[in-house]
Design a protein around this motif. Structure first.
Motif, short mmCIF file in Angstrom:
data_model
loop_
_atom_site.label_atom_id
_atom_site.label_comp_id
_atom_site.label_asym_id
_atom_site.label_seq_id
_atom_site.Cartn_x
_atom_site.Cartn_y
_atom_site.Cartn_z
N LEU A 23 26.97 50.36 23.74
CA LEU A 23 26.25 51.47 24.20
C LEU A 23 26.72 51.80 25.97
O LEU A 23 26.85 52.91 26.39
CB LEU A 23 24.68 51.44 24.23
CG LEU A 23 24.20 51.60 22.83
CD1 LEU A 23 22.54 51.61 22.79
CD2 LEU A 23 24.76 52.61 22.06
N GLU A 24 26.76 50.50 26.65
CA GLU A 24 26.90 50.77 27.92
C GLU A 24 28.29 49.98 28.52
O GLU A 24 27.98 48.80 29.28
CB GLU A 24 25.74 50.53 28.94
CG GLU A 24 24.70 51.51 28.61
CD GLU A 24 23.41 50.84 29.53
OE1 GLU A 24 23.21 51.81 30.21
OE2 GLU A 24 22.98 49.89 29.22
N PRO A 25 29.31 50.04 28.02
CA PRO A 25 30.61 48.93 28.20
C PRO A 25 31.01 49.10 29.79
O PRO A 25 31.28 48.15 30.22
CB PRO A 25 31.65 49.63 27.44
CG PRO A 25 31.50 51.11 27.27
CD PRO A 25 29.95 51.22 27.18
N ASP A 26 30.49 49.98 30.41
CA ASP A 26 30.73 50.28 31.95
C ASP A 26 29.63 50.14 32.74
O ASP A 26 29.71 50.63 34.00
CB ASP A 26 31.71 51.49 32.09
CG ASP A 26 33.18 51.72 31.68
OD1 ASP A 26 33.59 50.70 31.53
OD2 ASP A 26 33.42 52.98 31.31
N ARG A 27 28.80 49.39 32.32
CA ARG A 27 27.46 49.49 33.03
C ARG A 27 27.84 48.32 34.33
O ARG A 27 28.49 47.66 34.14
CB ARG A 27 26.53 48.50 32.12
CG ARG A 27 25.10 48.38 32.99
CD ARG A 27 23.98 47.91 31.99
NE ARG A 27 24.42 46.75 31.38
CZ ARG A 27 23.80 45.57 31.93
NH1 ARG A 27 23.06 45.48 32.81
NH2 ARG A 27 24.05 44.43 31.31
N ASN A 28 27.22 48.85 35.58
CA ASN A 28 27.21 48.07 36.71
C ASN A 28 26.25 46.93 36.74
O ASN A 28 25.32 46.94 36.17
CB ASN A 28 26.44 49.30 37.78
CG ASN A 28 27.65 50.16 38.07
OD1 ASN A 28 28.79 50.21 37.81
ND2 ASN A 28 27.04 51.43 38.73
N LEU A 29 27.06 45.79 37.25
CA LEU A 29 26.43 44.68 37.37
C LEU A 29 26.10 44.14 38.71
O LEU A 29 27.07 44.10 39.42
CB LEU A 29 27.41 43.48 36.71
CG LEU A 29 27.72 43.85 35.19
CD1 LEU A 29 28.78 42.61 34.79
CD2 LEU A 29 26.52 43.76 34.20
N TRP A 30 24.82 44.22 39.19
CA TRP A 30 24.39 44.12 40.63
C TRP A 30 23.87 42.44 40.53
O TRP A 30 22.97 42.14 39.99
CB TRP A 30 23.59 44.96 40.96
CG TRP A 30 24.10 46.27 41.29
CD1 TRP A 30 24.09 47.27 40.15
CD2 TRP A 30 24.96 46.60 42.35
NE1 TRP A 30 24.61 48.51 41.00
CE2 TRP A 30 25.29 48.04 42.18
CE3 TRP A 30 25.38 46.00 43.45
CZ2 TRP A 30 26.00 48.72 43.12
CZ3 TRP A 30 26.00 46.68 44.43
CH2 TRP A 30 26.38 48.17 44.27
N GLY A 31 24.42 41.94 41.40
CA GLY A 31 24.02 40.53 41.64
C GLY A 31 24.44 39.32 40.93
O GLY A 31 24.99 39.32 39.89
N LEU A 32 24.43 38.21 41.57
CA LEU A 32 25.17 36.98 41.02
C LEU A 32 24.46 36.64 39.71
O LEU A 32 25.23 36.21 38.79
CB LEU A 32 25.03 35.71 41.97
CG LEU A 32 25.87 35.87 43.00
CD1 LEU A 32 25.55 34.78 43.94
CD2 LEU A 32 27.28 35.64 42.70
N PRO A 33 23.30 36.62 39.39
CA PRO A 33 22.61 36.37 38.14
C PRO A 33 22.99 37.06 37.00
O PRO A 33 23.36 36.59 35.85
CB PRO A 33 21.05 36.50 38.34
CG PRO A 33 20.83 36.14 39.76
CD PRO A 33 22.05 36.85 40.56
N GLU A 34 23.00 38.57 37.03
CA GLU A 34 23.38 39.56 36.29
C GLU A 34 25.23 39.30 35.98
O GLU A 34 25.28 39.14 34.54
CB GLU A 34 23.06 40.92 36.58
CG GLU A 34 23.42 41.96 35.47
CD GLU A 34 22.94 43.15 35.94
OE1 GLU A 34 22.68 44.12 35.02
OE2 GLU A 34 22.75 43.44 37.08
N ILE A 35 25.97 39.00 36.69
CA ILE A 35 27.13 38.96 36.53
C ILE A 35 27.27 37.61 35.93
O ILE A 35 28.05 37.62 34.82
CB ILE A 35 27.91 38.69 37.91
CG1 ILE A 35 28.07 40.37 38.42
CG2 ILE A 35 29.31 38.66 37.66
CD1 ILE A 35 28.54 40.39 39.97
N ALA A 36 26.69 36.50 36.30
CA ALA A 36 26.83 35.10 35.71
C ALA A 36 26.33 35.19 34.18
O ALA A 36 26.99 34.65 33.26
CB ALA A 36 25.96 34.16 36.27
#
Length: 78
Positions: A23-36
């Motif tokens: 549903l959200e392939p281009d969702r923004n990822l903010w912060g190290l925990p979310e990216i990890a």
């Protein structure tokens, strides 16, 4: 075997991460925990990628940032 109007479903259930990816392939990822979490690695690994590789991770305003699509594409190309 199907009993009493039960239907078989060969597809695995959609978990939260698969649904987000669809549903959200281009969702923004903010912060190290979310990216990890999206990358399936540790926070330290993401920090190292930012410092030593061409990973699509930036730090606008002092906060780590990426998009799900860019990160997945980069991981697949490695």
């Amino acid at each position: 075997m199907v009993r009493n109007n039960e239907q078989t479903n060969d597809n695995p259930p959609l978990d939260r991460w698969r649904v987000d990816e669809v549903l959200e392939p281009d969702r923004n990822l903010w912060g190290l925990p979310e990216i990890a979490q999206v990358a399936g690695v540790s926070v330290d690994t993401v920090r190292r990628w930012y410092q030593k590789t061409d990973a699509p991770i930036s730090k606008p305003g002092g906060r780590y940032f990426s998009t799900r699509a860019a990160l997945k594409s980069w991981l697949c190309a490695r």
